[in-house]
Design a protein around this motif. Structure first.
Motif, PDB file in Angstrom:
ATOM      1  N   GLU A  40      36.592  16.271  14.245  1.00  0.00           N
ATOM      2  CA  GLU A  40      35.638  15.836  15.250  1.00  0.00           C
ATOM      3  C   GLU A  40      35.225  17.119  15.828  1.00  0.00           C
ATOM      4  O   GLU A  40      35.871  17.927  16.444  1.00  0.00           O
ATOM      5  N   LEU A  41      33.837  16.944  15.849  1.00  0.00           N
ATOM      6  CA  LEU A  41      33.020  18.391  16.363  1.00  0.00           C
ATOM      7  C   LEU A  41      32.041  17.614  17.141  1.00  0.00           C
ATOM      8  O   LEU A  41      31.636  16.665  17.288  1.00  0.00           O
ATOM      9  N   ILE A  42      31.525  18.447  18.052  1.00  0.00           N
ATOM     10  CA  ILE A  42      30.534  18.221  19.058  1.00  0.00           C
ATOM     11  C   ILE A  42      29.911  19.392  19.287  1.00  0.00           C
ATOM     12  O   ILE A  42      30.206  20.618  19.125  1.00  0.00           O
ATOM     13  N   LEU A  43      28.239  19.206  19.078  1.00  0.00           N
ATOM     14  CA  LEU A  43      27.320  20.397  18.917  1.00  0.00           C
ATOM     15  C   LEU A  43      25.928  19.977  19.807  1.00  0.00           C
ATOM     16  O   LEU A  43      25.945  18.550  19.835  1.00  0.00           O
ATOM     17  N   PRO A  44      25.376  20.844  20.369  1.00  0.00           N
ATOM     18  CA  PRO A  44      23.918  20.493  20.770  1.00  0.00           C
ATOM     19  C   PRO A  44      23.193  19.749  19.668  1.00  0.00           C
ATOM     20  O   PRO A  44      23.368  20.397  18.543  1.00  0.00           O
ATOM     21  N   LYS A  45      22.313  19.039  20.001  1.00  0.00           N
ATOM     22  CA  LYS A  45      21.535  18.424  19.126  1.00  0.00           C
ATOM     23  C   LYS A  45      21.125  19.281  18.213  1.00  0.00           C
ATOM     24  O   LYS A  45      20.902  19.048  16.863  1.00  0.00           O
ATOM     25  N   ALA A  46      20.049  20.370  18.430  1.00  0.00           N
ATOM     26  CA  ALA A  46      19.464  21.444  17.642  1.00  0.00           C
ATOM     27  C   ALA A  46      20.603  22.202  16.729  1.00  0.00           C
ATOM     28  O   ALA A  46      20.138  22.210  15.382  1.00  0.00           O
ATOM     29  N   ALA A  47      21.953  22.369  17.422  1.00  0.00           N
ATOM     30  CA  ALA A  47      22.965  23.066  16.409  1.00  0.00           C
ATOM     31  C   ALA A  47      23.211  22.171  15.286  1.00  0.00           C
ATOM     32  O   ALA A  47      23.695  22.500  14.203  1.00  0.00           O
ATOM     33  N   PHE A  48      23.467  20.777  15.701  1.00  0.00           N
ATOM     34  CA  PHE A  48      23.940  19.824  14.550  1.00  0.00           C
ATOM     35  C   PHE A  48      22.933  19.673  13.711  1.00  0.00           C
ATOM     36  O   PHE A  48      23.258  19.376  12.656  1.00  0.00           O
ATOM     37  N   ILE A  49      21.596  19.589  13.939  1.00  0.00           N
ATOM     38  CA  ILE A  49      20.630  19.570  12.902  1.00  0.00           C
ATOM     39  C   ILE A  49      20.636  20.555  12.043  1.00  0.00           C
ATOM     40  O   ILE A  49      20.652  20.634  10.733  1.00  0.00           O
ATOM     41  N   GLU A  50      20.710  21.959  12.495  1.00  0.00           N
ATOM     42  CA  GLU A  50      21.024  23.071  11.538  1.00  0.00           C
ATOM     43  C   GLU A  50      22.293  23.129  10.937  1.00  0.00           C
ATOM     44  O   GLU A  50      22.301  23.410   9.659  1.00  0.00           O
ATOM     45  N   PHE A  51      23.087  22.551  11.375  1.00  0.00           N
ATOM     46  CA  PHE A  51      24.518  22.566  10.615  1.00  0.00           C
ATOM     47  C   PHE A  51      24.374  21.583   9.560  1.00  0.00           C
ATOM     48  O   PHE A  51      25.017  21.704   8.550  1.00  0.00           O
ATOM     49  N   CYS A  52      23.716  20.422   9.654  1.00  0.00           N
ATOM     50  CA  CYS A  52      23.713  19.309   8.541  1.00  0.00           C
ATOM     51  C   CYS A  52      22.581  19.994   7.626  1.00  0.00           C
ATOM     52  O   CYS A  52      23.139  19.896   6.535  1.00  0.00           O
ATOM     53  N   GLU A  53      21.694  20.577   7.919  1.00  0.00           N
ATOM     54  CA  GLU A  53      20.995  21.286   6.911  1.00  0.00           C
ATOM     55  C   GLU A  53      21.713  22.390   5.862  1.00  0.00           C
ATOM     56  O   GLU A  53      21.683  22.303   5.008  1.00  0.00           O
ATOM     57  N   ALA A  54      22.239  23.161   6.867  1.00  0.00           N
ATOM     58  CA  ALA A  54      23.058  24.271   6.179  1.00  0.00           C
ATOM     59  C   ALA A  54      24.315  23.861   5.359  1.00  0.00           C
ATOM     60  O   ALA A  54      24.483  24.500   4.149  1.00  0.00           O
ATOM     61  N   ASN A  55      24.757  22.788   5.560  1.00  0.00           N
ATOM     62  CA  ASN A  55      25.969  22.153   4.793  1.00  0.00           C
ATOM     63  C   ASN A  55      25.354  21.089   3.775  1.00  0.00           C
ATOM     64  O   ASN A  55      26.385  20.457   3.127  1.00  0.00           O
ATOM     65  N   ASN A  56      24.264  20.793   3.784  1.00  0.00           N
ATOM     66  CA  ASN A  56      23.646  19.766   2.830  1.00  0.00           C
ATOM     67  C   ASN A  56      24.610  18.759   2.791  1.00  0.00           C
ATOM     68  O   ASN A  56      25.003  18.205   1.918  1.00  0.00           O
ATOM     69  N   VAL A  57      24.506  17.828   4.043  1.00  0.00           N
ATOM     70  CA  VAL A  57      25.557  16.869   4.287  1.00  0.00           C
ATOM     71  C   VAL A  57      25.069  15.629   3.806  1.00  0.00           C
ATOM     72  O   VAL A  57      23.852  15.437   3.563  1.00  0.00           O
ATOM     73  N   VAL A  58      25.955  14.542   3.616  1.00  0.00           N
ATOM     74  CA  VAL A  58      25.703  13.201   3.101  1.00  0.00           C
ATOM     75  C   VAL A  58      26.302  12.553   4.534  1.00  0.00           C
ATOM     76  O   VAL A  58      27.136  12.585   4.984  1.00  0.00           O
ATOM     77  N   PHE A  59      25.291  11.767   5.138  1.00  0.00           N
ATOM     78  CA  PHE A  59      25.580  10.948   6.156  1.00  0.00           C
ATOM     79  C   PHE A  59      26.154   9.664   5.757  1.00  0.00           C
ATOM     80  O   PHE A  59      25.788   8.782   4.879  1.00  0.00           O
ATOM     81  N   MET A  60      27.385   9.243   6.188  1.00  0.00           N
ATOM     82  CA  MET A  60      27.994   8.014   6.012  1.00  0.00           C
ATOM     83  C   MET A  60      27.587   6.774   6.558  1.00  0.00           C
ATOM     84  O   MET A  60      26.765   6.917   7.649  1.00  0.00           O
TER      85      MET A  60
END
Length: 96
Positions: A37-57
């Motif tokens: 479980e992680l908590i990030l500011p919204k801008a950092a969350f967006i950057e995190f998802c882009e950098a990790n090429n995530v799949v949203f469940m």
């Protein structure tokens, strides 16, 4: 599924997006049922998802994982029966 350069699939499940601008989410690599479980500011969350090429469940995937976690935590299957409820207490009957 979307694989990263190293051949892994990275999953995100958003738990809560708070008014204060933080996103509470689960992050998993290859196995969505094993997450942190992680908590990030919204801008950092967006950057995190882009950098990790995530799949949203999907919500359905999340519910399925929650059901499995409950089964492991409380020892019940999806029907609510306790393990061993078939009368043999988990034994196959072959033990001496």
């Amino acid at each position: 599924m979307t694989e990263t350069n190293d051949g892994t699939v990275r999953f995100v499940r958003v738990r809560k997006s708070e008014r204060a601008g933080y996103v509470n989410f689960d992050f998993a690599i290859n196995h969505p049922e094993l997450s942190v479980e992680l908590i990030l500011p919204k801008a950092a969350f967006i950057e995190f998802c882009e950098a990790n090429n995530v799949v949203f469940m999907t919500p359905e995937q999340g519910v399925s994982i929650d059901i499995e976690r409950l089964k492991w935590r409380y020892g019940k299957d999806a029907s609510g029966r306790a393990d061993g409820a078939n009368g043999n207490n988990g034994n196959s009957g072959n033990e001496s």
